[in-house]
Design a protein around this motif. Structure first.
Motif, PDB file in Angstrom:
ATOM      1  N   THR A 154       0.821  -1.215   0.000  1.00  0.00           N
ATOM      2  CA  THR A 154       0.000   0.000   0.000  1.00  0.00           C
ATOM      3  C   THR A 154       0.853   1.262   0.000  1.00  0.00           C
ATOM      4  OG1 THR A 154      -0.168  -0.235   2.411  1.00  0.00           O
ATOM      5  CG2 THR A 154      -1.992  -1.084   1.077  1.00  0.00           C
ATOM      6  N   ALA A 155       2.112   1.134   0.399  1.00  0.00           N
ATOM      7  CA  ALA A 155       3.012   2.291   0.365  1.00  0.00           C
ATOM      8  C   ALA A 155       3.660   2.456  -1.005  1.00  0.00           C
ATOM      9  CB  ALA A 155       4.088   2.145   1.438  1.00  0.00           C
ATOM     10  N   VAL A 156       3.806   1.339  -1.726  1.00  0.00           N
ATOM     11  CA  VAL A 156       4.476   1.369  -3.030  1.00  0.00           C
ATOM     12  C   VAL A 156       3.509   1.797  -4.142  1.00  0.00           C
ATOM     13  CG1 VAL A 156       5.628  -0.034  -4.781  1.00  0.00           C
ATOM     14  CG2 VAL A 156       6.149  -0.384  -2.366  1.00  0.00           C
ATOM     15  N   VAL A 157       2.252   1.330  -4.072  1.00  0.00           N
ATOM     16  CA  VAL A 157       1.295   1.529  -5.160  1.00  0.00           C
ATOM     17  C   VAL A 157       1.070   2.992  -5.517  1.00  0.00           C
ATOM     18  CG1 VAL A 157      -1.137   1.274  -5.784  1.00  0.00           C
ATOM     19  CG2 VAL A 157       0.135  -0.683  -4.908  1.00  0.00           C
ATOM     20  N   PRO A 158       0.850   3.906  -4.546  1.00  0.00           N
ATOM     21  CA  PRO A 158       0.557   5.301  -4.934  1.00  0.00           C
ATOM     22  C   PRO A 158       1.629   5.927  -5.807  1.00  0.00           C
ATOM     23  CG  PRO A 158      -0.012   4.948  -2.642  1.00  0.00           C
ATOM     24  CD  PRO A 158       0.695   3.707  -3.080  1.00  0.00           C
ATOM     25  N   GLU A 159       2.875   5.804  -5.395  1.00  0.00           N
ATOM     26  CA  GLU A 159       3.957   6.412  -6.175  1.00  0.00           C
ATOM     27  C   GLU A 159       4.109   5.719  -7.523  1.00  0.00           C
ATOM     28  OE1 GLU A 159       8.785   7.284  -5.893  1.00  0.00           O
ATOM     29  OE2 GLU A 159       7.721   6.317  -4.213  1.00  0.00           O
ATOM     30  N   MET A 160       3.991   4.396  -7.523  1.00  0.00           N
ATOM     31  CA  MET A 160       4.153   3.631  -8.752  1.00  0.00           C
ATOM     32  C   MET A 160       3.073   3.994  -9.774  1.00  0.00           C
ATOM     33  SD  MET A 160       4.325  -0.508  -9.185  1.00  0.00           S
ATOM     34  CE  MET A 160       2.614  -0.702  -8.661  1.00  0.00           C
ATOM     35  N   VAL A 161       1.826   4.043  -9.342  1.00  0.00           N
ATOM     36  CA  VAL A 161       0.728   4.361 -10.260  1.00  0.00           C
ATOM     37  C   VAL A 161       0.859   5.775 -10.799  1.00  0.00           C
ATOM     38  CG1 VAL A 161      -1.773   4.669 -10.450  1.00  0.00           C
ATOM     39  CG2 VAL A 161      -0.850   2.694  -9.220  1.00  0.00           C
ATOM     40  N   ASP A 162       1.229   6.716  -9.938  1.00  0.00           N
ATOM     41  CA  ASP A 162       1.400   8.103 -10.378  1.00  0.00           C
ATOM     42  C   ASP A 162       2.460   8.193 -11.483  1.00  0.00           C
ATOM     43  OD1 ASP A 162       0.756  11.091  -9.532  1.00  0.00           O
ATOM     44  OD2 ASP A 162       2.911  10.965  -9.878  1.00  0.00           O
ATOM     45  N   GLN A 163       3.588   7.486 -11.292  1.00  0.00           N
ATOM     46  CA  GLN A 163       4.656   7.517 -12.294  1.00  0.00           C
ATOM     47  C   GLN A 163       4.209   6.866 -13.597  1.00  0.00           C
ATOM     48  OE1 GLN A 163       7.948   5.574 -10.365  1.00  0.00           O
ATOM     49  NE2 GLN A 163       8.530   7.380  -9.174  1.00  0.00           N
ATOM     50  N   ILE A 164       3.468   5.747 -13.500  1.00  0.00           N
ATOM     51  CA  ILE A 164       3.016   5.054 -14.706  1.00  0.00           C
ATOM     52  C   ILE A 164       2.049   5.929 -15.496  1.00  0.00           C
ATOM     53  CG2 ILE A 164       1.625   3.113 -15.538  1.00  0.00           C
ATOM     54  CD1 ILE A 164       2.822   1.446 -13.255  1.00  0.00           C
ATOM     55  N   VAL A 165       1.098   6.529 -14.788  1.00  0.00           N
ATOM     56  CA  VAL A 165       0.090   7.348 -15.465  1.00  0.00           C
ATOM     57  C   VAL A 165       0.734   8.557 -16.127  1.00  0.00           C
ATOM     58  CG1 VAL A 165      -1.923   8.826 -15.100  1.00  0.00           C
ATOM     59  CG2 VAL A 165      -1.820   6.575 -14.015  1.00  0.00           C
ATOM     60  N   ARG A 166       1.618   9.232 -15.410  1.00  0.00           N
ATOM     61  CA  ARG A 166       2.233  10.456 -15.965  1.00  0.00           C
ATOM     62  C   ARG A 166       3.252  10.152 -17.057  1.00  0.00           C
ATOM     63  NH1 ARG A 166       0.979  14.962 -13.148  1.00  0.00           N
ATOM     64  NH2 ARG A 166       0.061  14.695 -11.073  1.00  0.00           N
ATOM     65  N   GLY A 167       3.868   9.003 -16.996  1.00  0.00           N
ATOM     66  CA  GLY A 167       4.914   8.693 -17.978  1.00  0.00           C
ATOM     67  C   GLY A 167       4.464   7.820 -19.114  1.00  0.00           C
ATOM     68  N   PHE A 168       3.170   7.485 -19.201  1.00  0.00           N
ATOM     69  CA  PHE A 168       2.706   6.562 -20.242  1.00  0.00           C
ATOM     70  C   PHE A 168       2.884   7.197 -21.625  1.00  0.00           C
ATOM     71  CE2 PHE A 168       0.005   3.650 -22.532  1.00  0.00           C
ATOM     72  CZ  PHE A 168       0.154   2.466 -21.820  1.00  0.00           C
ATOM     73  N   PRO A 169       3.538   6.482 -22.556  1.00  0.00           N
ATOM     74  CA  PRO A 169       3.886   7.089 -23.857  1.00  0.00           C
ATOM     75  C   PRO A 169       2.755   7.023 -24.885  1.00  0.00           C
ATOM     76  CG  PRO A 169       4.813   4.886 -23.723  1.00  0.00           C
ATOM     77  CD  PRO A 169       4.103   5.118 -22.417  1.00  0.00           C
ATOM     78  N   TRP A 170       1.713   7.831 -24.718  1.00  0.00           N
ATOM     79  CA  TRP A 170       0.660   7.874 -25.730  1.00  0.00           C
ATOM     80  C   TRP A 170       1.171   8.576 -26.991  1.00  0.00           C
ATOM     81  CZ3 TRP A 170      -3.336   4.962 -24.758  1.00  0.00           C
ATOM     82  CH2 TRP A 170      -3.757   4.757 -23.443  1.00  0.00           C
ATOM     83  N   PRO A 171       0.864   8.057 -28.182  1.00  0.00           N
ATOM     84  CA  PRO A 171       1.244   8.774 -29.415  1.00  0.00           C
ATOM     85  C   PRO A 171       0.611  10.165 -29.479  1.00  0.00           C
ATOM     86  CG  PRO A 171       0.575   6.528 -29.912  1.00  0.00           C
ATOM     87  CD  PRO A 171       0.222   6.761 -28.477  1.00  0.00           C
TER      88      PRO A 171
END
Length: 632
Positions: free
Chosen positions: A20-37
């Motif tokens: 539960t401590a890892v998920v918030p930071e991990m999800v935030d990074q994934i969402v912000r860094g997702f490479p949409w064309p």
């Protein structure tokens, strides 16, 4: 580190962290860094995403993991299809509940499920009309990501458009509208139909949707017809002129310069593959012309294909086919051309690409290959091996690198042509080329100095790159790198077809009991010789048969003499399987020798004679491959 084996190792320990401590930071990074064309920003936030985010579900062990991304809080609530769903948000308790709840609300969560639904339903609507869906895995993946509740519908198009090339029709459908093409199994070509994937189940069975999409498709195909008609009025001469103003690469000149190089190389390759040199030069000169056509400007994926269509009327089928297929093979699943004229042009295209970017030191590095040079190398390898072509790749690399280095010299075109033809016969470093340069250099152009200073390492490095790609290709056939390396050291490494024959014969030999045991004997002999070489020069030359005391060394000496003659004859005939069989005859004598004979005899003459005998074993085996590079 241990003194015994010289191996370094490290022990890394890290403290565990609560999920539960890892998920918030991990999800935030994934969402912000997702490479949409393509992405968008909405409201006053900073987040960019393919569509506006409304909710984030984050559950672990039945409870919400609290956090937010750009002001959007996590929770356990979602909702279904915008039009077909109930419109009421609902709560989920775990992933299975999430999947089931969405499906009740007309949303298929898994892209694999959507893909299967599209494929099955599309084939079904086609079968109802006696038609067959034209497979397109790329388009299937794309539309599976566009619809939550995919519903394929069969539509009709104006049959008059079927006089367009089928590739044009399919690409117009695919690129602009995301439609699947359809064919009639009773006749060749496409049917006047298409399949569109809707995101709703329409009350009228999709009739209105099909009619609307048909009108849009007609507009697209009218555009395609305009390009088709206009291109056929313009023709190749106009397009070739346009290529003079198109930069291929800032340091490699225009597309027109590239066409000249490819045409010259295709003419040189033609006799090596059984093609007519004049036809090869003509096909290569026209191969890139359609890049300036209106149709390829609209659909770059049709380059080569459209040139083939435009050339068929005036240039003949062989030239048209060469233009159409000269980009092949573009990947491991692509077909390999076999027509000699096409092979000449396709090979010239790929070798010129490699030589050009090597000349300006733009080589692939790590995972980066912006100019697709690995693909060009693999394409050239597949062309050579599939067609069993026999020539030295070095000669072609040398001449084409030279073309790139000296560029075009219209004031000295005759001298340049003469020099390149000389180099093609005897190599850049051949005496005839050197003599030609020396005689012309005093009064000749500046580029002659670049011929004189041509760096042989450039061709060597490019050949090494090609060999590395060959290893990748052969590795997929379960051929080990060390087996390939053992054969690369022998004469003929520039002849890829002969190299692969040698590799395959060696692999088959090593898979036998004779091969395994003889390799072990080779290693033992080689280790003895290396140990003695550290003490000083080891004796070489002919074995003194009169000093062979034991029957085992006498038998080995006789076997080596027989094997040498047999191996030399087999290698000269390029019968590498026979060469391996000749080596197999050494297995038993080598085994018996090491059982009964002590090499380091107290009698110096016996010791020297036995070392000479082991050296001859190594030399005979070395005619076939460098067995010292083989693991085991």
């Amino acid at each position: 580190m241990t003194d015994r084996d010289g191996v370094w190792f490290a022990v890394v320990a890290s403290q565990g962290v609560q999920t539960t401590a890892v998920v918030p930071e991990m999800v935030d990074q994934i969402v912000r860094g997702f490479p949409w064309p393509k992405s968008m920003r909405w409201g006053s936030g900073t987040l960019r995403w393919v569509r506006p985010l409304k909710r984030i579900i984050a559950l672990f062990d039945g409870a919400v993991v609290p956090f937010d991304v750009d002001g959007i809080p996590s929770g356990d609530v979602t909702e279904g299809h915008r039009f077909m769903g109930s419109g009421q948000p609902f709560t989920v308790k775990d992933f299975a509940d999430y999947r089931a709840g969405l499906e009740r609300e007309f949303v298929l969560l898994d892209a694999v499920d959507r893909r299967l639904r599209i494929l099955e339903a599309a084939k079904a609507v086609c079968a109802d009309r006696g038609l067959v869906l034209v497979d397109d895995d790329g388009l299937l993946d794309e539309v599976a990501g566009l619809a939550e509740w995919p519903t394929p519908i069969l539509g009709d198009m104006d049959p008059a458009f079927l006089d367009l090339p089928p590739e044009v029709i399919r690409l117009s459908m695919k690129v602009h509208q995301k439609y699947f093409a359809v064919r009639d199994p009773a006749r060749d070509g496409l049917a006047p139909n298409f399949v569109v994937v809707a995101n709703v189940e329409a009350s009228d069975g999709g009739k209105a949707l099909a009619a609307g999409n048909s009108r849009v498709l007609s507009a697209r195909l009218n555009d395609a017809r305009f390009f088709w008609d206009e291109d056929r009025k313009v023709g190749f001469d106009t397009w070739l002129k346009k290529l003079e103003g198109v930069t291929f690469h800032a340091r490699l000149g225009t597309m027109a310069d590239r066409v000249e190089r490819i045409a010259a190389l295709a003419r040189e390759i033609a006799p090596l593959v059984g093609a007519d040199p004049a036809q090869a030069e003509r096909a290569a000169r026209l191969a890139k012309a359609d890049l300036a056509s209106a149709m390829v400007g609209e659909f770059p994926e049709l380059q080569g294909i459209m040139g083939g269509y435009y050339a068929r009327a005036g240039e003949g089928d062989a030239v048209a086919d060469a233009i159409r297929d000269h980009y092949k093979p573009q990947g491991p699943a692509d077909t390999v051309p076999t027509a000699p004229l096409t092979v000449a042009v396709a090979l010239a295209d790929k070798l010129d690409t490699l030589a050009g970017f090597w000349t300006i030191n733009e080589k692939p590095t790590g995972s980066k290959d912006p100019f697709a040079l690995r693909r060009a190398a693999l394409g050239a390898i597949r062309l050579i091996l599939s067609n069993q072509l026999r020539f030295s790749i070095d000669r072609l690399f040398d001449v084409q690198i030279l073309r790139h280095q000296i560029g075009s010299s219209p004031d000295h075109a005759g001298l340049l042509k003469d020099l390149l033809e000389t180099a093609a016969r005897g190599g850049i470093y051949g005496p005839e080329t050197r003599e030609r340069v020396a005689s012309a250099e005093a009064t000749g152009p500046d580029w002659l100095a670049r011929v004189r200073d041509h760096d042989p390492a450039l061709s060597d490095d490019l050949r090494g790159f090609l060999h590395d790609r060959l290893k990748v290709d052969l590795r997929e056939q379960d051929i080990r790198h060390d087996v390939i390396d053992a054969c690369l050291q022998k004469e003929g490494g520039c002849d890829l077809t002969m190299l692969v024959r040698r590799v395959e014969a060696l692999r088959s030999f090593l898979a036998t009991e004779d091969g395994t045991n003889l390799l072990a004997g080779y290693k033992r002999a080689s280790n003895i010789l290396k140990a003695e070489e550290k003490k000083g020069p080891i004796p070489t030359g002919m074995v003194d048969m009169n000093r062979l005391v034991l029957p085992q060394e006498q038998a080995l000496a006789a076997s080596v003499q027989r094997a040498r003659m047999d191996v030399e004859a087999a290698v000269a005939a390029e019968d590498f399987a026979a060469a391996m069989r000749a080596l197999a005859g050494l297995r038993a004598p080598v085994d018996d020798f090491f059982v009964a004979v002590m090499v380091n005899s107290d009698v110096p003459e016996e010791r020297d004679n036995r070392l000479k005998l082991l050296g001859q074993v190594r030399d005979v085996m070395g005619q076939v491959a460098d067995f010292g590079l083989i693991a085991g």
